[in-house]
Design a protein around this motif. Structure first.
Motif, mmCIF file in Angstrom:
data_model
loop_
_atom_site.group_PDB
_atom_site.id
_atom_site.type_symbol
_atom_site.label_atom_id
_atom_site.label_comp_id
_atom_site.label_asym_id
_atom_site.label_seq_id
_atom_site.Cartn_x
_atom_site.Cartn_y
_atom_site.Cartn_z
ATOM 1 N N ILE A 58 47.573 25.573 78.089
ATOM 2 C CA ILE A 58 48.491 24.899 79.002
ATOM 3 C C ILE A 58 49.218 23.810 78.230
ATOM 4 C CG2 ILE A 58 48.746 23.603 81.150
ATOM 5 C CD1 ILE A 58 47.627 26.292 81.707
ATOM 6 N N ALA A 59 50.532 23.951 78.071
ATOM 7 C CA ALA A 59 51.327 22.961 77.348
ATOM 8 C C ALA A 59 52.195 22.183 78.335
ATOM 9 C CB ALA A 59 52.201 23.628 76.298
ATOM 10 N N ASP A 60 51.899 20.896 78.485
ATOM 11 C CA ASP A 60 52.675 20.048 79.391
ATOM 12 C C ASP A 60 52.417 18.594 79.018
ATOM 13 O OD1 ASP A 60 53.706 18.579 81.703
ATOM 14 O OD2 ASP A 60 53.738 20.511 82.730
ATOM 15 N N TYR A 61 53.480 17.816 78.863
ATOM 16 C CA TYR A 61 53.339 16.408 78.495
ATOM 17 C C TYR A 61 53.489 15.492 79.699
ATOM 18 C CZ TYR A 61 58.431 16.666 78.686
ATOM 19 O OH TYR A 61 59.718 16.881 79.107
ATOM 20 N N GLY A 62 53.712 16.044 80.895
ATOM 21 C CA GLY A 62 53.988 15.242 82.083
ATOM 22 C C GLY A 62 52.738 14.842 82.846
ATOM 23 N N ARG A 109 58.609 21.855 71.068
ATOM 24 C CA ARG A 109 59.780 21.485 70.279
ATOM 25 C C ARG A 109 59.885 22.390 69.056
ATOM 26 N NH1 ARG A 109 56.968 16.268 70.627
ATOM 27 N NH2 ARG A 109 56.456 16.611 68.424
ATOM 28 N N PRO A 110 61.027 22.357 68.370
ATOM 29 C CA PRO A 110 61.165 23.184 67.163
ATOM 30 C C PRO A 110 60.137 22.869 66.083
ATOM 31 C CG PRO A 110 63.305 22.391 67.891
ATOM 32 C CD PRO A 110 62.295 21.686 68.734
ATOM 33 N N ASP A 111 59.625 21.628 66.050
ATOM 34 C CA ASP A 111 58.697 21.254 64.987
ATOM 35 C C ASP A 111 57.243 21.619 65.278
ATOM 36 O OD1 ASP A 111 58.557 19.323 67.020
ATOM 37 O OD2 ASP A 111 57.866 17.780 65.640
ATOM 38 N N ASN A 112 56.946 22.071 66.515
ATOM 39 C CA ASN A 112 55.562 22.445 66.811
ATOM 40 C C ASN A 112 55.398 23.834 67.427
ATOM 41 O OD1 ASN A 112 56.212 22.203 69.576
ATOM 42 N ND2 ASN A 112 55.368 20.146 69.744
ATOM 43 N N ALA A 113 56.506 24.445 67.829
ATOM 44 C CA ALA A 113 56.424 25.716 68.555
ATOM 45 C C ALA A 113 55.750 26.811 67.739
ATOM 46 C CB ALA A 113 57.817 26.160 68.996
ATOM 47 N N LEU A 114 56.121 26.966 66.491
ATOM 48 C CA LEU A 114 55.567 28.054 65.684
ATOM 49 C C LEU A 114 54.054 27.904 65.523
ATOM 50 C CD1 LEU A 114 58.287 28.379 62.897
ATOM 51 C CD2 LEU A 114 57.969 29.839 64.900
ATOM 52 N N GLN A 115 53.601 26.689 65.274
ATOM 53 C CA GLN A 115 52.171 26.461 65.081
ATOM 54 C C GLN A 115 51.387 26.742 66.361
ATOM 55 O OE1 GLN A 115 51.132 22.461 63.977
ATOM 56 N NE2 GLN A 115 49.020 22.968 63.522
ATOM 57 N N HIS A 133 63.937 27.097 76.962
ATOM 58 C CA HIS A 133 63.972 28.569 76.899
ATOM 59 C C HIS A 133 64.509 29.033 75.542
ATOM 60 C CE1 HIS A 133 63.012 28.383 81.029
ATOM 61 N NE2 HIS A 133 64.205 28.560 81.567
ATOM 62 N N PHE A 134 65.542 28.358 75.042
ATOM 63 C CA PHE A 134 66.110 28.749 73.747
ATOM 64 C C PHE A 134 65.128 28.495 72.611
ATOM 65 C CE2 PHE A 134 70.362 28.187 75.870
ATOM 66 C CZ PHE A 134 70.799 29.487 75.671
ATOM 67 N N VAL A 135 64.443 27.362 72.644
ATOM 68 C CA VAL A 135 63.444 27.066 71.616
ATOM 69 C C VAL A 135 62.338 28.114 71.642
ATOM 70 C CG1 VAL A 135 61.741 25.400 70.798
ATOM 71 C CG2 VAL A 135 63.933 24.582 71.701
ATOM 72 N N VAL A 136 61.844 28.420 72.845
ATOM 73 C CA VAL A 136 60.784 29.415 72.996
ATOM 74 C C VAL A 136 61.270 30.786 72.523
ATOM 75 C CG1 VAL A 136 59.344 30.663 74.677
ATOM 76 C CG2 VAL A 136 59.655 28.182 74.875
ATOM 77 N N ASN A 137 62.472 31.140 72.909
ATOM 78 C CA ASN A 137 63.051 32.423 72.504
ATOM 79 C C ASN A 137 63.076 32.564 70.987
ATOM 80 O OD1 ASN A 137 65.039 34.859 73.139
ATOM 81 N ND2 ASN A 137 65.989 33.658 71.517
ATOM 82 N N ASP A 138 63.593 31.553 70.315
ATOM 83 C CA ASP A 138 63.755 31.637 68.864
ATOM 84 C C ASP A 138 62.402 31.653 68.158
ATOM 85 O OD1 ASP A 138 66.379 31.521 69.563
ATOM 86 O OD2 ASP A 138 66.801 29.584 68.635
ATOM 87 N N ALA A 139 61.443 30.866 68.663
ATOM 88 C CA ALA A 139 60.103 30.856 68.067
ATOM 89 C C ALA A 139 59.414 32.197 68.270
ATOM 90 C CB ALA A 139 59.269 29.728 68.662
ATOM 91 N N CYS A 140 59.578 32.786 69.440
ATOM 92 C CA CYS A 140 58.959 34.092 69.714
ATOM 93 C C CYS A 140 59.593 35.192 68.871
ATOM 94 C CB CYS A 140 59.055 34.422 71.199
ATOM 95 S SG CYS A 140 57.926 33.478 72.236
ATOM 96 N N LEU A 141 60.900 35.118 68.659
ATOM 97 C CA LEU A 141 61.552 36.087 67.781
ATOM 98 C C LEU A 141 61.041 35.942 66.350
ATOM 99 C CD1 LEU A 141 65.286 36.150 68.956
ATOM 100 C CD2 LEU A 141 63.647 38.023 69.047
ATOM 101 N N ALA A 142 60.887 34.692 65.900
ATOM 102 C CA ALA A 142 60.413 34.453 64.537
ATOM 103 C C ALA A 142 58.997 34.981 64.327
ATOM 104 C CB ALA A 142 60.459 32.956 64.222
ATOM 105 N N LEU A 143 58.177 34.877 65.383
ATOM 106 C CA LEU A 143 56.775 35.307 65.291
ATOM 107 C C LEU A 143 56.548 36.712 65.831
ATOM 108 C CD1 LEU A 143 55.116 31.991 66.542
ATOM 109 C CD2 LEU A 143 55.134 32.850 64.187
#
Length: 269
Positions: A58-62, A109-115, A133-143
């Motif tokens: 579960i990822a949430d900072y709120g 964020r872009p600096d932690n999504a891949l990890q 959504h765009f950050v998630v999309n790009d990280a999922c494509l990369a992985l």
């Protein structure tokens, strides 16, 4: 392998035709990350946990706010101002101690999504935030990881299965970037939020996710829309921009500034 207690716990879903013990073991082996533990993410996580998904992140900072409880019934009044990710994992453990639940008190964020994404099989983006959504999309494509995302606005909801090979299309996939234009008209950010529409959408998403784990077509490459006011449900094909996806894979993730993402400091807990 399922223990005797787990076999007893899941005896009803196991008895569903076409499911069985083998499918329940697939759920136990699944590792799913849910981004956002709010109106959409909290019921998604609850039903995935109840279904027997073995590892749920579960990822949430709120934090939990009283004005959100109408669509976040996983939390109670005594939870106000506590971190959603931590309280969600606590509630999920009390619901199903046979699973593992991990909180990530961070903004994706872009600096932690891949990890973070690398440890999971499927990403479910319930942030209801276009830039995320765009950050998630790009990280999922990369992985090369599949992901599900959706939103609820006013009486209208949409969700889809992205970066997922389609059985009828021999490996063809569709990314969120290829289809963002399709959901522009479904967004209404000034119309408030109803609890029932969020809960109902979450359950429909979970049903498709469970079918996806089972290998049943219906989520991959499809955009689902539901107008709850007029009870109008539609399923359409997603677009696959092969060249665009190749470009994203080649360049990798952008910076937070390039995405237009407002960075939130990490939670000090």
């Amino acid at each position: 392998m399922l223990s005797e207690k787990e076999l007893s716990r899941y005896k009803h879903p196991i008895a569903v035709p076409g499911m069985g013990v083998a499918f329940q073991e697939k759920l136990k082996a699944a590792r799913i990350l849910v981004i956002g533990a709010g109106g959409l993410g909290s019921p998604v996580a609850q039903y995935l946990s109840a279904a027997g998904v073995g590892v749920i992140g579960i990822a949430d900072y709120g934090t939990i706010l009283e004005e959100d409880l109408h669509r976040q019934p996983m939390y109670n009044m005594q939870d106000l101002r506590k971190h959603k990710a931590k309280m969600a994992t606590s509630r999920l453990f009390s619901l199903n101690p046979w699973n593992k639940h991990f909180p990530f008190l961070v903004q994706i964020r872009p600096d932690n999504a891949l990890q973070i994404f690398s440890s999971f099989d499927l990403i479910v983006d319930c942030s209801q935030h276009r830039i995320t959504h765009f950050v998630v999309n790009d990280a999922c494509l990369a992985l090369n990881k599949p992901f599900v995302t959706g939103e609820v606005h006013n009486w209208v909801a949409w969700w889809g299965g992205f970066n997922m090979p389609q059985q009828e299309a021999a490996g063809r996939v569709a990314s969120y970037r290829c289809n963002d234009f399709k959901v522009d008209d479904l967004r209404n950010f000034d119309a408030g939020a109803l609890g029932a529409t969020h809960g109902a959408t979450a359950l429909l998403m979970v049903n498709e996710i469970i079918k996806f784990v089972a290998g049943v077509p219906g989520l991959a490459g499809k955009l689902h829309t539901f107008n709850y006011l007029h009870q109008k449900f539609e399923v359409t094909d997603l677009n696959a921009d092969v060249a665009g996806m190749a470009e994203v894979k080649a360049r990798g993730l952008l910076t937070a500034e390039e995405y237009g993402l407002e960075v939130v400091p990490d939670v000090e807990d």
